[in-house]
Design a protein around this motif. Structure first.
Motif, short mmCIF file in Angstrom:
data_model
loop_
_atom_site.label_atom_id
_atom_site.label_comp_id
_atom_site.label_asym_id
_atom_site.label_seq_id
_atom_site.Cartn_x
_atom_site.Cartn_y
_atom_site.Cartn_z
N ARG A 142 15.60 37.70 3.00
CA ARG A 142 15.98 39.42 3.15
C ARG A 142 14.70 40.17 3.48
O ARG A 142 13.62 39.46 2.80
CB ARG A 142 16.51 39.87 2.34
N GLY A 174 8.74 36.18 -7.21
CA GLY A 174 10.31 35.98 -7.95
C GLY A 174 11.13 37.00 -6.25
O GLY A 174 12.31 36.87 -6.34
N ARG A 175 10.38 37.48 -5.47
CA ARG A 175 10.85 37.61 -4.04
C ARG A 175 10.19 37.07 -3.25
O ARG A 175 9.27 37.68 -2.60
CB ARG A 175 11.43 39.64 -5.06
N TYR A 176 11.35 36.84 -2.60
CA TYR A 176 10.77 36.16 -1.26
C TYR A 176 11.88 36.62 -0.34
O TYR A 176 13.25 37.18 -0.01
CB TYR A 176 11.39 34.63 -1.15
N GLN A 226 20.59 30.46 -3.24
CA GLN A 226 21.36 31.04 -4.36
C GLN A 226 22.51 29.77 -3.71
O GLN A 226 23.22 29.22 -3.38
CB GLN A 226 22.26 31.87 -3.89
N ARG A 233 24.91 48.57 -10.40
CA ARG A 233 24.37 47.11 -8.75
C ARG A 233 24.04 47.40 -7.50
O ARG A 233 25.52 48.41 -7.17
CB ARG A 233 25.24 46.19 -9.10
N LEU A 241 25.04 46.38 -4.85
CA LEU A 241 25.70 45.82 -3.86
C LEU A 241 27.28 46.71 -4.13
O LEU A 241 27.33 47.56 -4.83
CB LEU A 241 26.53 44.69 -3.61
N TYR A 265 31.52 46.20 -4.91
CA TYR A 265 31.98 46.00 -6.23
C TYR A 265 32.98 47.09 -6.58
O TYR A 265 33.24 48.56 -5.80
CB TYR A 265 30.58 46.42 -7.12
N SER A 297 16.80 39.68 -11.85
CA SER A 297 17.49 39.25 -12.63
C SER A 297 17.75 37.47 -12.07
O SER A 297 17.25 37.30 -10.75
CB SER A 297 18.81 40.11 -11.89
N LEU A 298 18.12 36.88 -12.75
CA LEU A 298 18.74 35.46 -11.98
C LEU A 298 19.61 35.04 -11.61
O LEU A 298 19.72 33.55 -10.54
CB LEU A 298 18.04 34.26 -13.11
N GLY A 299 20.34 36.04 -11.71
CA GLY A 299 22.42 36.23 -10.71
C GLY A 299 22.49 37.22 -11.14
O GLY A 299 22.30 37.94 -12.29
N GLY A 300 23.63 37.32 -10.53
CA GLY A 300 24.70 38.80 -10.13
C GLY A 300 25.75 38.03 -10.13
O GLY A 300 25.87 37.77 -8.88
N GLY A 358 20.60 33.07 -7.91
CA GLY A 358 19.29 32.76 -7.65
C GLY A 358 18.74 31.75 -8.54
O GLY A 358 17.92 31.50 -9.39
N ARG A 369 14.61 31.70 -8.37
CA ARG A 369 13.93 32.43 -9.62
C ARG A 369 14.41 31.80 -11.53
O ARG A 369 13.87 31.06 -12.20
CB ARG A 369 15.21 33.90 -10.02
#
Ligand code: AMP
Length: 430
Positions: free
Chosen positions: A108, A115-117, A122, A269, A271, A274, A289-292, A316, A319
């Protein structure tokens, strides 16, 4: 010569980071086996049209290019669209439910920061074919178990349901596109802007209900659910969503799935696909967040498949590794390594032979291949945090012996050459 660097947002994962990531990946795979999810490996390059159709706002941040055949393609920014493509085509007739697991890198064009790459990892789990709350519970449960097995502390799940806000906004006559704008503003924590935007369509009563939803935050108690219910009177779809959310939470409690949670009815969220319960994994050490994940009941049909309900989660891994570092918690090392050091050239064949024998027993071995003096080789082994060294000398070998050195204790003893693998296995398991 120019000094080459990695492309902005891209990272080299050096041995200790690579090892952590692979360890996290293998823990996720163990969970997938424990919960009977089957792995699929989908391509890194997908058609642009697939991601465009998934309708996510991620599409503005994709790596898009034309391949040499003139196709417009992307580097995948998420797994779910590829899974939905599979379910609408090749796996269309697979008996339901289908449980799928994937892991790998995603791309992305986010602004690089902590923490944002632009390339990240995942582990992704999806259940396709069940609309029941048991499926939502399973996704929450496996996420909880994975975080526990990883050794993450003090994490909690933030849980909501997109039907709460969408039910209210659609009853108030707002189009799906307008709702998406509001949800995206809320996801970016731009609450004032979201309310302002809603005010153009939504009634005064609706705005008051919206504000109450956005402020509500509570635990799994029925008292909290009753409190959220009040402003939603007359908004039938929101009440159905609230019932569904309460059922999922009650099943977790009654089923003995224990985790800290914060129920947030105003949670949205990023996306857009949902349709039901949504959640994120959080820790005090990171603001992101570490996951979602969540439920997306209409995505597969949107891709030309049959109407198929589905729910999933993405963890993630980068993270999670960052959070573990911040908690000073270390993932257990897989195995200890043993060094095999020949004293001189004469005993090299025996050293190679011993190295082979130990590896056949499953012992991790690093042989000295630089022809260095024993003291230098031992210094090097110590720097590499090797657990034991086996030193082969011609005189000892003649008597059927070799030296076993405990690197940490700096103690050395003579052991039997023929049975050294047994001695080592005992030492390594102590
Ligand atoms: P999403 O696919 O957006 O639902 O995100 C799921 C998880 O992937 C997040 O909770 C993060 O842990 C991770 N993630 C998303 N974007 C990034 C990124 N740019 N860099 C690192 N991790 C990310």
């Amino acid at each position: 010569m120019p000094r080459f660097k990695t492309v902005r947002g891209m990272r080299d994962l050096l041995p200790s980071d690579a090892q952590k990531l692979r360890r996290l990946e293998s823990l996720a795979r163990e969970i997938s086996e424990l919960y009977s999810y089957e792995e699929v490996i989908t391509p890194l390059v997908e058609h642009y049209a697939l991601m465009d159709k998934s309708g996510t706002e991620i599409k503005t941040r994709m790596y898009t290019f034309e391949d040499l055949g003139g196709r417009r393609v992307v580097l995948r920014p998420e797994f779910t669209a590829s899974i939905a493509r599979l379910m609408a085509t090749t796996l269309r007739n697979q008996p339901k439910p289908v449980r799928l697991f994937s892991t790998g890198t995603l791309y992305r064009y986010d602004e690089p920061q902590f923490g944002r790459y632009r390339e990240f990892w995942q582990s992704n789990f999806e259940i396709i074919g069940s609309e029941r709350p048991e499926a939502d519970v399973e996704i929450l449960s496996l996420t909880n178990q994975l975080m526990k097995e990883i050794g993450l502390r003090n994490y909690w799940l933030k849980i909501g349901h997109v039907g709460l806000l969408r039910g209210l906004l659609s009853t108030e006559g707002m189009s799906a596109a307008e709702q998406n704008t509001i949800m995206q503003l809320l996801d970016k924590k731009l609450v004032h802007e979201a309310i302002k935007q809603a005010e153009s369509t939504v009634s005064t009563r609706g705005i008051s209900a919206l504000k109450q939803l956005l402020q509500a935050k509570g635990d799994s108690s029925s008292k909290f659910f009753k409190q959220v219910e009040k402003p939603l009177k007359g908004y039938k779809n929101s009440l159905n969503a609230l019932n569904n959310l309460e059922r999922i939470i009650t099943l977790c409690k009654e089923g003995g799935i224990k985790f800290r949670m914060s129920i947030e009815p105003g949670f949205a969220r990023g996306l857009e696909y949902y349709t039901g319960m949504i959640f994120e994994v959080l820790t005090p050490e990171l603001e992101i967040s570490l996951g979602g994940g969540g439920r997306y009941d209409r995505l597969i049909e949107h891709f030309g498949g049959e109407a198929t309900p589905a729910v999933g989660v993405a963890h993630g891994l980068d993270r999670i590794a960052l959070a573990l570092d911040k908690q000073e918690s270390h993932l257990k090392q897989n195995k200890k390594v043993v060094a095999v050091i020949p004293i001189n050239a004469k005993v090299i064949p025996q050293a190679i032979n011993l190295t082979q024998r130990l590896r056949e027993e499953g012992i991790h071995v690093m042989m000295e291949i630089m022809g260095r003096r024993v003291s230098t080789a031992i210094q090097d082994a110590s720097r590499r945090k090797i657990a034991y060294a086996l030193i082969l000398g011609p005189d000892e070998l003649e008597k059927g012996k070799i030296s076993l050195r405990d690197m940490k204790r700096r103690e050395q003893k003579l052991v039997d050459y023929q049975t050294v693998h047994k001695t080592l296995t005992e030492e390594l398991t102590n």
